[in-house]
Design an enzyme around this catalytic site. Structure first.
Site, PDB file in Angstrom:
ATOM      1  N   ASN A 167      43.982  46.387  40.322  1.00  0.00           N
ATOM      2  CA  ASN A 167      42.576  46.062  40.052  1.00  0.00           C
ATOM      3  C   ASN A 167      41.706  47.096  40.759  1.00  0.00           C
ATOM      4  O   ASN A 167      42.101  47.648  41.787  1.00  0.00           O
ATOM      5  CB  ASN A 167      42.245  44.664  40.590  1.00  0.00           C
ATOM      6  CG  ASN A 167      40.810  44.270  40.290  1.00  0.00           C
ATOM      7  OD1 ASN A 167      40.297  44.496  39.188  1.00  0.00           O
ATOM      8  ND2 ASN A 167      40.129  43.697  41.268  1.00  0.00           N
ATOM      9  N   LEU A 199      43.193  35.744  37.345  1.00  0.00           N
ATOM     10  CA  LEU A 199      44.381  35.437  36.543  1.00  0.00           C
ATOM     11  C   LEU A 199      45.224  34.347  37.202  1.00  0.00           C
ATOM     12  O   LEU A 199      45.376  34.318  38.419  1.00  0.00           O
ATOM     13  CB  LEU A 199      45.218  36.700  36.364  1.00  0.00           C
ATOM     14  CG  LEU A 199      44.655  37.723  35.372  1.00  0.00           C
ATOM     15  CD1 LEU A 199      45.401  39.044  35.504  1.00  0.00           C
ATOM     16  CD2 LEU A 199      44.718  37.204  33.943  1.00  0.00           C
ATOM     17  N   HIS A 222      37.842  47.543  42.457  1.00  0.00           N
ATOM     18  CA  HIS A 222      36.719  46.729  42.924  1.00  0.00           C
ATOM     19  C   HIS A 222      35.677  47.642  43.572  1.00  0.00           C
ATOM     20  O   HIS A 222      36.039  48.526  44.358  1.00  0.00           O
ATOM     21  CB  HIS A 222      37.220  45.695  43.942  1.00  0.00           C
ATOM     22  CG  HIS A 222      36.135  44.792  44.428  1.00  0.00           C
ATOM     23  ND1 HIS A 222      35.640  43.761  43.659  1.00  0.00           N
ATOM     24  CD2 HIS A 222      35.422  44.791  45.568  1.00  0.00           C
ATOM     25  CE1 HIS A 222      34.661  43.164  44.332  1.00  0.00           C
ATOM     26  NE2 HIS A 222      34.504  43.776  45.481  1.00  0.00           N
ATOM     27  N   ASN A 252      35.714  52.429  33.129  1.00  0.00           N
ATOM     28  CA  ASN A 252      36.999  52.708  33.784  1.00  0.00           C
ATOM     29  C   ASN A 252      38.111  52.875  32.755  1.00  0.00           C
ATOM     30  O   ASN A 252      38.974  53.746  32.897  1.00  0.00           O
ATOM     31  CB  ASN A 252      37.342  51.617  34.799  1.00  0.00           C
ATOM     32  CG  ASN A 252      36.643  51.847  36.123  1.00  0.00           C
ATOM     33  OD1 ASN A 252      37.007  52.754  36.877  1.00  0.00           O
ATOM     34  ND2 ASN A 252      35.602  51.078  36.393  1.00  0.00           N
ATOM     35  N   ASP A 291      40.491  39.555  44.859  1.00  0.00           N
ATOM     36  CA  ASP A 291      40.309  40.874  45.498  1.00  0.00           C
ATOM     37  C   ASP A 291      40.987  40.945  46.875  1.00  0.00           C
ATOM     38  O   ASP A 291      40.465  41.585  47.796  1.00  0.00           O
ATOM     39  CB  ASP A 291      38.804  41.196  45.633  1.00  0.00           C
ATOM     40  CG  ASP A 291      38.085  41.187  44.293  1.00  0.00           C
ATOM     41  OD1 ASP A 291      38.694  41.629  43.300  1.00  0.00           O
ATOM     42  OD2 ASP A 291      36.935  40.736  44.231  1.00  0.00           O
ATOM     43  N   ARG A 331      43.493  27.194  32.846  1.00  0.00           N
ATOM     44  CA  ARG A 331      43.780  28.552  33.293  1.00  0.00           C
ATOM     45  C   ARG A 331      45.259  28.900  33.130  1.00  0.00           C
ATOM     46  O   ARG A 331      45.628  30.024  32.814  1.00  0.00           O
ATOM     47  CB  ARG A 331      43.358  28.680  34.773  1.00  0.00           C
ATOM     48  CG  ARG A 331      43.017  30.069  35.204  1.00  0.00           C
ATOM     49  CD  ARG A 331      42.131  30.046  36.432  1.00  0.00           C
ATOM     50  NE  ARG A 331      42.854  29.563  37.601  1.00  0.00           N
ATOM     51  CZ  ARG A 331      43.394  30.360  38.534  1.00  0.00           C
ATOM     52  NH1 ARG A 331      43.250  31.650  38.454  1.00  0.00           N
ATOM     53  NH2 ARG A 331      44.044  29.847  39.545  1.00  0.00           N
TER      54      ARG A 331
END
Ligand code: GRF
Length: 204
Positions: free
Chosen positions: A108, A94, A110, A15, A146, A66
């Site tokens: 993003n 993230l 998917h 991508n 997502d 994180r």
């Protein structure tokens, strides 16, 4: 008007390659300011370097949690003058600190028709479920996995003889067409979010 784009990767980077190809063909009004990987072995980094792009690696295991990793990502992206971010096979969720630093400006891609089959192995999930149609989705990133507002989708058939590999390849072809197009829409200010829905504004 060109937006400063950073691309986040973890793996092979097809991508990323599609984004670079569109950009080099003059089809993407962006300035690619850098490619960030969480994986020092990502093939995507080689692709970036081969096209003279700046690269960086931030390994999550080097940070206590994180949040600290997210802060490091934000610091690096800001030092590059990043305005928009494309996650291109970036395999980490993230921290909200990153989402808040670039509100409505992170995309993003998917490999399923969301909201079906979020998370890992989307093509395998689609095959196992037995759907007749699958595809890919470009969405704005929110704090979930997502779950953000959908920008563009493309559908492909799922054939009786499909394996995970053949389905993934059919979807990937659509990904490579869809992602540069979605980045172009974001970069040119043509996405307006209303609740869950993304309105695509006409070209001016
Ligand atoms: C793609 O299938 C993308 O949809 C998913 O991860 C894969 C990345 O592939 N998020 P590549 O690294 O761009 O080749």
């Amino acid at each position: 008007m060109t937006a400063n784009l950073a691309v986040l990767v973890s793996g092979r980077g097809t991508n990323l390659q599609a984004i670079i190809d569109a950009w080099e063909a003059g089809e993407l009004p962006v300035n690619i300011v850098g490619v960030l990987s969480d994986n020092p072995g990502a093939k995507a980094l080689e692709r970036a370097s081969a096209h003279g792009l700046r690269t960086a690696v931030l390994v999550a295991a080097s940070y206590p949690d994180r949040r600290a990793y997210g802060e490091a990502v934000v610091g690096l992206l800001e030092s590059w003058g990043t305005e928009i971010v494309a996650l291109a096979g970036f395999m980490r969720l993230l921290d909200p600190v990153v989402i808040r630093a670039f509100p409505g400006r992170i995309l993003n891609i998917h490999p399923s028709l969301l909201p079906a089959f979020p998370g890992l192995h989307a093509q395998r999930q689609a095959l196992e479920y037995g759907v007749r149609v699958s595809g890919c989705t470009v969405h704005l990133v929110d704090e979930g996995m997502d779950t953000g507002p959908i920008v563009l989708q493309a559908a492909v058939p799922v054939l009786p003889e499909d394996t995970e590999e053949t389905l993934a390849a059919r979807i990937l072809k659509e990904e490579h067409r869809l992602y540069p197009e979605a980045i172009r829409l974001l970069a040119t200010g043509r996405l307006k979010v209303e609740g869950r829905r993304v309105i695509i504004l006409p070209e001016r």
